[in-house]
Write a protein that holds these residues in place. Structure first.
Motif, mmCIF file in Angstrom:
data_model
loop_
_atom_site.group_PDB
_atom_site.id
_atom_site.type_symbol
_atom_site.label_atom_id
_atom_site.label_comp_id
_atom_site.label_asym_id
_atom_site.label_seq_id
_atom_site.Cartn_x
_atom_site.Cartn_y
_atom_site.Cartn_z
ATOM 1 N N GLU A 153 0.828 -1.205 0.000
ATOM 2 C CA GLU A 153 0.000 0.000 0.000
ATOM 3 C C GLU A 153 0.860 1.252 0.000
ATOM 4 O OE1 GLU A 153 -3.992 -0.025 2.314
ATOM 5 O OE2 GLU A 153 -2.611 -1.276 3.450
ATOM 6 N N SER B 193 -6.054 -5.916 4.361
ATOM 7 C CA SER B 193 -5.764 -5.069 3.212
ATOM 8 C C SER B 193 -4.556 -5.596 2.432
ATOM 9 C CB SER B 193 -5.513 -3.635 3.685
ATOM 10 O OG SER B 193 -5.118 -2.814 2.623
ATOM 11 N N ILE C 209 -5.393 -8.589 0.150
ATOM 12 C CA ILE C 209 -6.013 -8.144 -1.105
ATOM 13 C C ILE C 209 -4.949 -7.576 -2.031
ATOM 14 C CG2 ILE C 209 -7.663 -6.524 -2.121
ATOM 15 C CD1 ILE C 209 -9.128 -6.644 0.653
ATOM 16 N N ILE D 106 -13.598 -8.054 0.973
ATOM 17 C CA ILE D 106 -13.129 -7.004 0.065
ATOM 18 C C ILE D 106 -14.187 -5.923 0.154
ATOM 19 C CG2 ILE D 106 -12.687 -6.422 -2.345
ATOM 20 C CD1 ILE D 106 -11.578 -9.229 -2.721
ATOM 21 N N GLU E 204 -10.524 -1.816 -3.537
ATOM 22 C CA GLU E 204 -9.933 -3.103 -3.183
ATOM 23 C C GLU E 204 -10.312 -4.172 -4.202
ATOM 24 O OE1 GLU E 204 -9.714 -2.600 1.698
ATOM 25 O OE2 GLU E 204 -11.352 -3.753 0.787
ATOM 26 N N TYR F 127 -8.060 -3.858 -7.186
ATOM 27 C CA TYR F 127 -6.738 -4.433 -6.941
ATOM 28 C C TYR F 127 -6.789 -5.955 -7.033
ATOM 29 C CZ TYR F 127 -5.741 0.234 -5.021
ATOM 30 O OH TYR F 127 -5.587 1.586 -4.839
#
Length: 943
Positions: A229, A851, A854, A918, A923, A926
């Protein structure tokens, strides 16, 4: 070097000017949007962020109105795109970021783009603080020796980082030996209010370490994210999030004498973890805020990950201004911060109207009592007055030795006769101090009520001593949490001074470590002449870095390590840190306790957790008189006077004047040349990342999962330390086998954290923590059952995963509650991906790790509410089909659930609908691209 700002659409005509001295700034005024004025401080920061970055696509008028009309009682359901002003990294998690960026340069070129496109667009700063290991301790030359070893082991990494600093624009590196990233951040790097070519806006910062939240104490909104991220943010991607609930935490009263900032933060941690604040903001307010010094605010903000919130923030006020002035910020910067905060309604004053919050808690600071936390979770607070009794209860869980139920049993175990005193049992006073029956009790009473296994250790330095369950093997003043706080650091020095005056010493089996968070601490220790007293107790300067808190305690002396392991002694560690998860601090230590630096000194003297400081002496003075903890505890007035006499603005200005220059070793590194990095295939530290191999310009459709096997079946509170540990590399494990094959000597294994730039090492370390309990097998550690082999034998997780990959069998991981709690370790997700895991199914996730999964193309799923792998009767021997994932191929669509069919060996089936975690369209995007970096790279090439 500031954030590249795209011109806002400014739909609300919010741009205004602000006069500060002889400077004029532009800024986006919140008060032009009705509703912004009543928001909590943290949401005002988010509101300004949206006003300034409104582009009509990622950020629209509706998003701005949504935050202005925030309903504190509503459950989060509105996605916004938050654009942080800068990115902060430490070297463990930062090196993989730079590896990925360097790899992306080549991938962009392969796909037909310009590799020079790959540069941070936001300021990205790295502090090298996680690589120093306390190999040497308790010696005048410990610092020099540890730095020498650090450079020997990490030369390749440091050369690579120097290359990155010289070739990536907007990227700076603070060299090793400077301090801990979060302390350097609040003391120097933090802007609080940016000046970007005349545009003023709040400093917001995400970091590749979960304790980035330390900056919350300065009013800076930010938190830890996964490295993937952070890389995306550096490359211009906003952070996708839901407008959160905000917990208002009211502080009243004042901290009483004898209570430390550590006690306060452990109390707050317990309260907030019990309340439940995961995915929520925590904001402090109330009359007690003004009595909380800036250093204490930073300590509280630092431990936000331990109580689970996204952030734990204090507003800007007079205390903020005083701290910025003290730490050497320019007058222009300080004046801008104050003027901007007041203009935007972000300034906390006595007459500031109270904001509305989603939930409320309150703490009267005057009620806080001295505390520690342990033995394996930071939220498990123990009153110091109850620490002995609680230790004895917890010890029964960690050892199989029977409890001594009566005096005769206890006496026999101590090798003494029934009524013999400890002194009579050990004629030599030093040996008595090394026994665990002492501290004013008879040998029998000392052992009664707890497991006991006294073992005599022959010291190579001469003499012998006795150790037992509960021995303090490590006493470490370490970590960003407390070493940034002068009150507890000076307090520790004064405890040492009073102890030294009375002739007290640390026990000979205690590894004593002092690793300050910045060179400023060294400076005020010198000014106050405290080093001689700390050193008299063995607390020599060992390095400027995280050390024990990140698992870099270094090895225990051989005779102590051997005695612990040969006799299965349950040893303890006491550290002034924020993390005490199993297996983290030292492989020889089972029980770990968080405590203030002052109590770290006390426990080093006591040598055991089995002591009641109120009723038992900590030791004897030079004349044989009992000395109690209260006898060496400094008063608040003593601490304050020492701080006033020894800390000045000039110290900060001088220490940070040339912070990026580094020492001679840093300057003399042989730095590779060229815009793209020349990878060395023989390197065991830095390897080209594999994530973009064979990548096409358009992503392939996502597919359902068929015939998956369970790689690991795990319980509650499995942390990222369990998944991707950063501690020592254990001989015989797959990571060690890889290094052995590469010709690396055992003493040069270094740590998993230092080798994070080599995916071959790290994937072998994933799920390899020695305390991991995979319920598929009885043995703790990185083991599983390999169903590709006849009889499904026990195997290393890595070896089994490679067999599954060769057979084309996808994998799933089953977990319990709070899966992924812990640091923002991107490798916990990267390693999961590289092992071939396609889905992780748990009862609940920690925010950062969900996160990250994902971001690496792994789908996070949750069991139906109230269900678990236990309640559903899943034993991990099943094969799994997961249907409905293909729904993600519908543009913009996120399925609420997917259907899971677990087929047992008997032919029976368990079916359930798993909740898809998700949470936002970003998200989902991604995930469809196979990961966040793949998405960013494709967008970069297309642009």
């Amino acid at each position: 070097m500031e954030l590249t700002v795209t011109e806002s659409k400014n739909s609300f005509d919010a741009k205004r000017t602000l006069e500060v001295g002889d400077r004029t700034y532009e800024y986006f005024a919140l008060d032009v949007v009705p509703g912004m004025e009543k928001l909590p401080y943290s949401l005002k920061v988010l509101g300004e962020n949206l006003l300034r970055t409104e582009d009509g696509l990622n950020v629209t008028e509706d998003h701005i109105k949504a935050i202005a009309n925030w309903d504190p009682d509503a459950e989060p359901d509105t996605e916004i795109q938050f654009t942080p002003a800068r990115v902060l990294m430490q070297d463990f998690t930062g090196v993989p970021c730079v590896v990925d960026l360097a790899t992306m340069r080549e991938a962009v070129k392969t796909l037909g783009g310009d590799p020079d496109q790959v540069n941070p667009l936001a300021p990205a700063e790295m502090v090298i603080d996680h690589s120093v290991i306390t190999e040497s301790f308790g010696r005048p030359d410990s610092l020099a020796k540890n730095v020498e070893i650090e450079y020997q082991r990490n030369e390749e990494r440091y050369q690579f980082l120097r290359w990155g600093a010289e070739n990536f624009s907007n990227f700076r590196v603070v060299p090793p030996g400077t301090g801990i990233v979060h302390q350097v951040n609040i003391e120097y790097l933090s802007r609080v209010v940016f000046d970007n070519d005349g545009l003023a806006y709040p400093d917001t910062c995400i970091g590749t370490d979960s304790h980035t939240t330390m900056e919350n104490g300065l009013g800076i909104l930010g938190w830890g994210v996964g490295g993937i991220e952070a890389e995306a943010a550096m490359l211009g991607q906003p952070v996708s999030m839901l407008i959160p609930r905000v917990v208002g935490f009211k502080l009243t009263g004042e901290i009483p004498a004898g209570v430390t900032a550590t006690d306060v933060v452990l109390t707050i941690t317990e309260m907030l973890r019990e309340h439940g604040v995961v995915q929520k903001f925590v904001e402090f307010y109330g009359s007690g805020v003004k009595s909380v010094p800036q250093a204490n605010r930073a300590t509280i903000g630092n431990m936000s990950p331990e109580f689970g919130s996204t952030c734990a923030i204090f507003p800007i006020d007079e205390e903020t201004i005083n701290y910025l002035t003290l730490t050497g910020r320019s007058q222009e910067d300080v004046e801008r911060v104050e003027a901007y905060a007041k203009a935007q309604g972000m300034w906390l004053a006595e007459d500031t109207p109270e904001a509305q919050y989603s939930e409320y808690l309150e703490l009267d600071l005057s009620t806080v009592q001295p505390s520690i936390a342990g033995p394996k979770r930071p939220q498990d607070r123990i009153l110091l007055s109850n620490s002995k009794a609680q230790f004895r209860e917890d010890l029964k869980v960690f050892t199989n030795d029977p409890v001594c139920e009566d005096d005769s049993q206890a006496a026999a175990k101590m090798g003494a006769e029934g009524g013999a005193t400890a002194v009579e049992a050990h004629e030599d006073i030093d040996n008595y101090n090394a026994s665990f029956a002492g501290h004013g009790e008879s040998a029998a009473v000392g052992a009664k009520g707890r497991p006991s296994k006294p073992v005599t250790v022959q010291s190579p330095r001469g003499g012998e001593y006795t150790i037992d369950h509960g021995m303090v093997a490590i006493a470490s003043i370490t970590s960003c949490t407390n070493t940034s706080n002068p009150s507890v650091m000076v307090g520790a020095g004064l405890v040492a001074r009073k102890a030294n005056e009375k002739g007290l010493k640390a026990k000979p089996w205690v590894k004593t470590i002092c690793a300050p968070g910045s060179q400023v601490v060294d400076g005020y220790f010198q000014r106050a002449d405290l080093w001689k007293d700390l050193e008299a107790l063995g607390f020599y300067l060992a390095g400027f870095g995280c050390t024990s808190c990140i698992g870099n305690s270094g090895p225990l002396p051989d005779e102590i390590s051997d005695a612990i392991n040969d006799n299965d002694i349950t040893a303890t560690a006491v550290l002034s840190g924020n993390r005490n998860f199993e297996g983290r601090i030292s492989p020889d230590v089972k029980m770990n306790y968080l405590a203030s630096p002052m109590l770290v000194i006390a426990y080093a003297i006591a040598g055991t957790m089995d002591i009641d400081f109120d009723s038992q002496p900590i030791g004897q003075d030079s004349e044989g008189n009992d000395v109690y903890l209260k006898d060496i505890w400094p008063s608040a007035e003593e601490i304050e006077q020492t701080i006033n006499d020894s800390i000045s603005r000039e110290m900060y200005v001088e220490d940070y004047a040339d912070v990026f220059k580094g020492d001679e070793q840093w300057q003399n590194l042989d730095v590779p040349k060229g815009k793209t990095f020349e990878w060395d295939e023989n390197s065991t530290y830095i390897r080209k990342a594999p994530y973009f191999e064979g990548m096409q310009l358009e992503p392939a459709p996502v597919e359902d999962i068929k015939g998956a096997r369970v790689l690991a079946k795990l319980g509650d509170s499995v942390t990222t330390d369990h998944i991707s540990p950063a501690s020592a590399i254990k001989p015989g494990t797959p990571a060690a086998q890889y290094l052995d094959a590469a010709g690396v000597e055992r003493q040069d294994y270094n740590s998993l954290g230092s080798r994070r730039g080599n995916h071959e090492v790290m994937v072998r370390g994933t799920f390899a923590n020695i305390r991991l309990q995979n319920q598929l097998v009885d043995q703790a550690g990185g083991y599983t059952l390999d169903f590709t082999q006849d009889g499904a034998p026990q195997s290393f997780i890595y070896d089994a995963a490679m067999n599954y990959q060769e057979a084309g069998i996808p994998l799933v991981v089953l977990g319990g509650k709070e899966y992924g709690t812990g640091s923002s370790r991107d490798w916990a997700a990267k390693g999961t991906n590289l092992l071939g895991v396609r889905a992780v199914i748990t009862e609940s996730f920690e925010r950062i790790h969900r996160s990250n999964l994902i971001g690496m193309g792994v789908i996070p799923l949750q069991f139906p509410a109230g269900e678990s792998h236990e309640s559903l009767g899943l034993d991990g021997h099943e094969t799994f089909d997961i249907e409905g994932i293909t729904e993600f191929n519908k543009d913009g669509y996120i399925p609420n659930t997917v259907h899971v069919v677990a087929k047992k060996e008997t032919g029976d089936q368990v079916e359930f609908d798993a909740v898809v975690r998700i949470d936002t369209p970003g998200e989902a995007l991604y995930y469809r691209h196979g990961g966040i970096l793949q998405y960013v790279l494709r967008q970069m090439v297309k642009s």
